[in-house]
Scaffold this motif. Structure first.
Motif, PDB file in Angstrom:
ATOM      1  N   LEU A  67      -0.948  13.817  -5.741  1.00  0.00           N
ATOM      2  CA  LEU A  67      -1.398  12.780  -6.671  1.00  0.00           C
ATOM      3  C   LEU A  67      -2.918  12.736  -6.685  1.00  0.00           C
ATOM      4  O   LEU A  67      -3.556  12.557  -5.642  1.00  0.00           O
ATOM      5  CB  LEU A  67      -0.841  11.411  -6.242  1.00  0.00           C
ATOM      6  CG  LEU A  67      -1.256  10.221  -7.090  1.00  0.00           C
ATOM      7  CD1 LEU A  67      -0.674  10.337  -8.494  1.00  0.00           C
ATOM      8  CD2 LEU A  67      -0.825   8.912  -6.446  1.00  0.00           C
ATOM      9  N   TRP A  68      -3.483  12.907  -7.876  1.00  0.00           N
ATOM     10  CA  TRP A  68      -4.913  12.695  -8.083  1.00  0.00           C
ATOM     11  C   TRP A  68      -5.093  11.410  -8.886  1.00  0.00           C
ATOM     12  O   TRP A  68      -4.320  11.132  -9.820  1.00  0.00           O
ATOM     13  CB  TRP A  68      -5.533  13.861  -8.856  1.00  0.00           C
ATOM     14  CG  TRP A  68      -5.778  15.089  -8.016  1.00  0.00           C
ATOM     15  CD1 TRP A  68      -5.457  15.271  -6.712  1.00  0.00           C
ATOM     16  CD2 TRP A  68      -6.391  16.307  -8.458  1.00  0.00           C
ATOM     17  NE1 TRP A  68      -5.831  16.521  -6.289  1.00  0.00           N
ATOM     18  CE2 TRP A  68      -6.412  17.177  -7.342  1.00  0.00           C
ATOM     19  CE3 TRP A  68      -6.914  16.752  -9.654  1.00  0.00           C
ATOM     20  CZ2 TRP A  68      -6.941  18.466  -7.416  1.00  0.00           C
ATOM     21  CZ3 TRP A  68      -7.447  18.031  -9.735  1.00  0.00           C
ATOM     22  CH2 TRP A  68      -7.462  18.883  -8.621  1.00  0.00           C
ATOM     23  N   ILE A  69      -6.114  10.658  -8.552  1.00  0.00           N
ATOM     24  CA  ILE A  69      -6.437   9.422  -9.265  1.00  0.00           C
ATOM     25  C   ILE A  69      -7.801   9.600  -9.919  1.00  0.00           C
ATOM     26  O   ILE A  69      -8.764   9.997  -9.260  1.00  0.00           O
ATOM     27  CB  ILE A  69      -6.440   8.213  -8.318  1.00  0.00           C
ATOM     28  CG1 ILE A  69      -5.145   8.143  -7.519  1.00  0.00           C
ATOM     29  CG2 ILE A  69      -6.648   6.914  -9.099  1.00  0.00           C
ATOM     30  CD1 ILE A  69      -5.126   7.057  -6.465  1.00  0.00           C
ATOM     31  N   PRO A  98     -11.854  13.675   5.331  1.00  0.00           N
ATOM     32  CA  PRO A  98     -11.084  14.199   4.195  1.00  0.00           C
ATOM     33  C   PRO A  98     -10.965  15.719   4.195  1.00  0.00           C
ATOM     34  O   PRO A  98      -9.909  16.253   3.851  1.00  0.00           O
ATOM     35  CB  PRO A  98     -11.876  13.700   2.982  1.00  0.00           C
ATOM     36  CG  PRO A  98     -12.571  12.462   3.457  1.00  0.00           C
ATOM     37  CD  PRO A  98     -12.917  12.742   4.888  1.00  0.00           C
ATOM     38  N   GLN A  99     -12.032  16.407   4.565  1.00  0.00           N
ATOM     39  CA  GLN A  99     -11.955  17.864   4.511  1.00  0.00           C
ATOM     40  C   GLN A  99     -11.013  18.423   5.570  1.00  0.00           C
ATOM     41  O   GLN A  99     -10.366  19.455   5.356  1.00  0.00           O
ATOM     42  CB  GLN A  99     -13.343  18.481   4.644  1.00  0.00           C
ATOM     43  CG  GLN A  99     -14.008  18.326   5.985  1.00  0.00           C
ATOM     44  CD  GLN A  99     -15.403  18.965   6.018  1.00  0.00           C
ATOM     45  OE1 GLN A  99     -15.986  19.254   4.974  1.00  0.00           O
ATOM     46  NE2 GLN A  99     -15.920  19.195   7.207  1.00  0.00           N
ATOM     47  N   THR A 118       0.830  -1.194   0.000  1.00  0.00           N
ATOM     48  CA  THR A 118       0.000   0.000   0.000  1.00  0.00           C
ATOM     49  C   THR A 118       0.870   1.250   0.000  1.00  0.00           C
ATOM     50  O   THR A 118       1.982   1.259   0.531  1.00  0.00           O
ATOM     51  CB  THR A 118      -0.926  -0.003   1.219  1.00  0.00           C
ATOM     52  OG1 THR A 118      -1.757   1.155   1.179  1.00  0.00           O
ATOM     53  CG2 THR A 118      -0.134  -0.005   2.509  1.00  0.00           C
ATOM     54  N   PHE A 119       0.366   2.320  -0.620  1.00  0.00           N
ATOM     55  CA  PHE A 119       1.133   3.560  -0.695  1.00  0.00           C
ATOM     56  C   PHE A 119       0.187   4.728  -0.483  1.00  0.00           C
ATOM     57  O   PHE A 119      -1.039   4.601  -0.594  1.00  0.00           O
ATOM     58  CB  PHE A 119       1.835   3.692  -2.047  1.00  0.00           C
ATOM     59  CG  PHE A 119       0.900   3.866  -3.210  1.00  0.00           C
ATOM     60  CD1 PHE A 119       0.517   5.136  -3.631  1.00  0.00           C
ATOM     61  CD2 PHE A 119       0.390   2.768  -3.888  1.00  0.00           C
ATOM     62  CE1 PHE A 119      -0.356   5.299  -4.694  1.00  0.00           C
ATOM     63  CE2 PHE A 119      -0.480   2.920  -4.945  1.00  0.00           C
ATOM     64  CZ  PHE A 119      -0.854   4.196  -5.351  1.00  0.00           C
ATOM     65  N   GLU A 120       0.770   5.883  -0.183  1.00  0.00           N
ATOM     66  CA  GLU A 120       0.000   7.119  -0.018  1.00  0.00           C
ATOM     67  C   GLU A 120       0.902   8.278  -0.393  1.00  0.00           C
ATOM     68  O   GLU A 120       2.070   8.336   0.008  1.00  0.00           O
ATOM     69  CB  GLU A 120      -0.489   7.270   1.415  1.00  0.00           C
ATOM     70  CG  GLU A 120      -1.332   8.513   1.646  1.00  0.00           C
ATOM     71  CD  GLU A 120      -1.816   8.633   3.085  1.00  0.00           C
ATOM     72  OE1 GLU A 120      -2.837   7.998   3.409  1.00  0.00           O
ATOM     73  OE2 GLU A 120      -1.154   9.329   3.879  1.00  0.00           O
ATOM     74  N   ALA A 121       0.375   9.203  -1.172  1.00  0.00           N
ATOM     75  CA  ALA A 121       1.133  10.390  -1.550  1.00  0.00           C
ATOM     76  C   ALA A 121       1.476  11.196  -0.306  1.00  0.00           C
ATOM     77  O   ALA A 121       0.674  11.276   0.642  1.00  0.00           O
ATOM     78  CB  ALA A 121       0.328  11.235  -2.533  1.00  0.00           C
ATOM     79  N   PRO A 122       2.661  11.823  -0.244  1.00  0.00           N
ATOM     80  CA  PRO A 122       3.085  12.511   0.986  1.00  0.00           C
ATOM     81  C   PRO A 122       2.285  13.758   1.320  1.00  0.00           C
ATOM     82  O   PRO A 122       2.239  14.177   2.480  1.00  0.00           O
ATOM     83  CB  PRO A 122       4.550  12.858   0.713  1.00  0.00           C
ATOM     84  CG  PRO A 122       4.677  12.854  -0.772  1.00  0.00           C
ATOM     85  CD  PRO A 122       3.708  11.834  -1.270  1.00  0.00           C
ATOM     86  N   ASP A 147      -5.161  11.439  -3.440  1.00  0.00           N
ATOM     87  CA  ASP A 147      -4.629  10.241  -2.798  1.00  0.00           C
ATOM     88  C   ASP A 147      -4.324  10.468  -1.322  1.00  0.00           C
ATOM     89  O   ASP A 147      -4.538   9.569  -0.503  1.00  0.00           O
ATOM     90  CB  ASP A 147      -3.357   9.797  -3.532  1.00  0.00           C
ATOM     91  CG  ASP A 147      -2.804   8.497  -2.992  1.00  0.00           C
ATOM     92  OD1 ASP A 147      -3.310   7.434  -3.392  1.00  0.00           O
ATOM     93  OD2 ASP A 147      -1.883   8.545  -2.154  1.00  0.00           O
ATOM     94  N   HIS A 148      -3.825  11.630  -0.945  1.00  0.00           N
ATOM     95  CA  HIS A 148      -3.406  11.863   0.438  1.00  0.00           C
ATOM     96  C   HIS A 148      -4.583  12.095   1.378  1.00  0.00           C
ATOM     97  O   HIS A 148      -4.648  11.511   2.462  1.00  0.00           O
ATOM     98  CB  HIS A 148      -2.460  13.067   0.497  1.00  0.00           C
ATOM     99  CG  HIS A 148      -1.963  13.378   1.872  1.00  0.00           C
ATOM    100  ND1 HIS A 148      -0.998  12.616   2.506  1.00  0.00           N
ATOM    101  CD2 HIS A 148      -2.296  14.361   2.756  1.00  0.00           C
ATOM    102  CE1 HIS A 148      -0.754  13.118   3.708  1.00  0.00           C
ATOM    103  NE2 HIS A 148      -1.531  14.175   3.886  1.00  0.00           N
TER     104      HIS A 148
END
Length: 446
Positions: free
Chosen positions: A192-194, A346-347, A183-187, A220-221
Motif C-alpha cells: 500500500l502506497w499513500i 525505513p530503509q 490504527t492499521f498497517e499494510a502487511p 505504509d509498511h
C-alpha cells in the motif's frame, strides 16, 4: 484646570443592574420606566454640565461615575455606575432624548420562556440523533412543528445543562463515526502506497515569489518515501510525475491510497493505474485520519526539512535546487533514522523485503503507460483536433474513430491506434507549409 477625581475603591456595576425595579419586574410599567429614566437623566445632566465647563468627555464621565454612589445598605461598600454604562446613557440621550433613557421591553414579552418537560426530552433526543447538524437549523424545524417553543437562547441553556454544548456535540459526533477507526498497517512492503499533497515553502523566483506544493508518496509498511517532489501546482501532472519516479526507484505497489481531491479522482489516473495493475483506492470523505501516516510525514517535513531552509545560507533559489535538497534530506536523514512507529529505520525494513518486490519490466515503455487516451474521428482532410491544435494522421483513417495516446501536457508524441493496431505518430499540422504544397501542385488560392 478641571478638578480630577480622587482615587478611591469603588465597585462598578453594569447598566442592567443600575436603577432597576425589583428583579421580578422583567417588563416594567410606564411609570417605572419613567422613574428609571429620570434617575439616569440626573447622571447624564451632571456629565453635560461638566462638558459645558470644558471638561473632556472621558474626564467628565469618570468624575460623575465615581462621585455618585448608588443608594444601598450603608454596611456594604459603595457601588458606582460603570463609566462605559454612563457613556452609553449619554449617547442614548443625545440620540433619543428622554425617551432614549427608558429601559426597553423584552423582545419576547408575552411568549413562553421555559421549555416544557415534553420539549426538553424532544430536544435532547433530536440533538443526540443529529450532533453534526447546527442547532440553529434544527431549531427552525422545531419552531415550525411547535410554535410554542421558547427562544433559541433557552434551548442553548438547556443543552449546556445537559453537556450538549458545542464541545459536547463534537465529542458525541466523534463517537458516532461508523466503521473501524483503529490504527492499521499494510502487511508487507509495497502492499500500500499513500499519496497526498501539502503546501510547501515559498520560492523567490524572479520577478515574483511563488508558492510550492509538495507531493509525497509513502509506503505504509516501511514508512519509506518512494518519491517526493515539490511542484508549482497540486494537480494531476505533479502527481503522475511523482508516481512515475517512485515506480522507477521502488517497484510496483499493489494499491495506491488517496483522498478524493481533483488530482486523484480523474480518468487519466484511473487509466494509468489500470495499465500498471495498481488498485486505486480512495478514502471516505470526512475521514482524514485514515491517511494519518502521510499527514504525520508532512508534519515531520515541515518541522525538520522546511524549517532548516529558513537558516542562513540554507534556502533554495530554484525549484530544482529545492527538490535536490529534499532528495538529499530523505536519503541522508529520514530513511536511515529510526522511525518511532516501527522501531527501526525505513530503509532497513524496506531492504528486508527486496526479494518480494514487484520490479518493473526493463523492456516496459513506462512513459507510454502514463499517456492518457482520447477518442477522435478523423476529418476528411486527414486531421484530428486536440484542444486548439490540428494533427495529421494516416489518410487511410479518414472518417474513422481512432484512439490517441499522448501526454496531455506535452502532446509529443501523439500515437494513433485503430482497433488495436498502431498507425504511427500524428504530426502537428503546418498550415503555411501545406498552402505552399497546394500552390506547387497547381491549386492556387488566387
Amino acid at each position: 484646570m478641571p478638578q480630577q477625581p480622587s482615587h478611591k475603591t469603588v465597585f462598578l456595576i453594569p447598566a442592567t443592574v443600575f436603577c432597576q425595579a425589583p428583579r421580578q419586574m422583567k417588563n416594567p410599567s410606564q411609570s417605572v420606566q419613567e422613574a428609571l429614566a429620570l434617575r439616569r437623566m440626573g447622571l447624564v445632566q451632571a456629565v453635560i454640565e461638566l462638558l459645558q465647563h470644558h471638561w473632556p468627555l472621558s474626564a467628565a464621565l469618570q468624575q460623575v461615575s465615581s462621585a455618585h454612589p448608588l443608594p444601598g445598605d450603608g454596611e456594604l461598600p459603595p457601588q458606582f455606575v460603570a463609566q462605559r454604562t454612563l457613556e452609553d446613557w449619554y449617547y442614548l440621550f443625545k440620540k433619543g432624548g428622554f425617551d432614549g433613557l427608558k429601559p426597553k421591553l423584552r423582545s419576547d414579552r408575552g411568549k413562553p420562556r421555559r421549555l416544557s418537560e415534553k420539549q426538553q426530552h424532544w430536544i435532547l433526543e433530536q440533538v443526540r440523533c443529529f450532533p453534526g447538524v447546527p442547532v440553529k437549523l434544527l431549531y427552525r424545524q422545531w419552531k415550525q412543528a411547535d410554535p410554542t417553543l421558547p427562544a433559541l437562547s433557552a434551548v442553548y441553556r438547556w443543552l449546556e445543562q445537559n453537556d450538549l454544548d458545542a464541545h459536547g456535540r463534537r465529542y458525541l459526533l466523534r463517537q458516532n463515526i461508523p466503521g473501524p477507526t483503529k490504527t492499521f498497517e499494510a502487511p508487507g512492503v509495497n502492499d500500500l502506497w499513500i499519496a497526498d499533497f501539502s503546501p510547501g515553502p515559498f520560492l523567490a523566483l524572479h520577478p515574483k515569489t511563488v508558492a510550492t506544493h509538495l507531493c509525497v508518496i509513502i509506503d505504509d509498511h516501511s514508512r519509506l518515501i518512494p518519491y517526493a517532489q515539490y511542484a508549482l501546482a497540486a494537480d494531476t501532472q505533479a502527481l503522475l510525475r511523482c508516481l512515475k519516479e517512485a515506480l522507477r526507484r521502488r517497484g510496483l505497489p499493489r494499491k495506491l491510497y488517496t483522498d478524493n481531491g481533483g488530482p486523484f479522482v480523474n480518468h487519466h489516473l484511473r487509466i494509468v493505474c489500470a495499465n500498471l495493475g495498481i488498485r486505486l483506492v480512495h478514502s471516505k470523505p470526512g475521514h482524514p485520519w485514515s491517511r494519518g501516516k502521510v499527514e504525520r510525514m508532512f508534519r515531520t517535513l515541515q518541522q525538520d526539512f522546511e524549517a532548516g531552509l529558513r537558516l542562513p545560507g540554507q534556502g533554495a533559489g530554484s525549484m530544482e535546487e529545492l527538490n535536490g535538497k529534499l532528495a538529499s534530506w530523505l536519503q541522508e536523514v529520514y530513511h536511515p533514522r529510526v522511525h518511532e512507529g516501527i522501531g527501526e529505520s525505513p530503509q532497513e525494513r524496506f531492504a528486508r523485503s527486496l526479494p518480494l518486490l514487484r520490479p518493473l519490466d526493463p523492456h516496459l515503455d513506462l512513459d507510454r503507460l502514463f499517456y492518457t487516451r482520447i477518442d477522435r474521428v478523423v476529418r476528411k482532410d486527414g486531421t484530428v483536433r486536440i484542444d486548439n491544435d490540428l494533427y495529421e494522421v494516416n489518410l487511410a483513417l479518414r472518417g474513422l474513430k481512432v484512439q490517441l495516446e499522448l501526454d496531455p501536457w506535452i502532446k509529443n508524441p501523439v500515437l494513433v491506434r485503430y482497433k488495436g493496431q498502431d498507425f504511427g505518430a500524428a504530426r502537428k499540422a503546418d498550415r503555411h507549409l501545406n498552402s505552399q504544397i497546394h500552390e506547387q501542385g497547381g491549386n492556387s488560392h488566387e
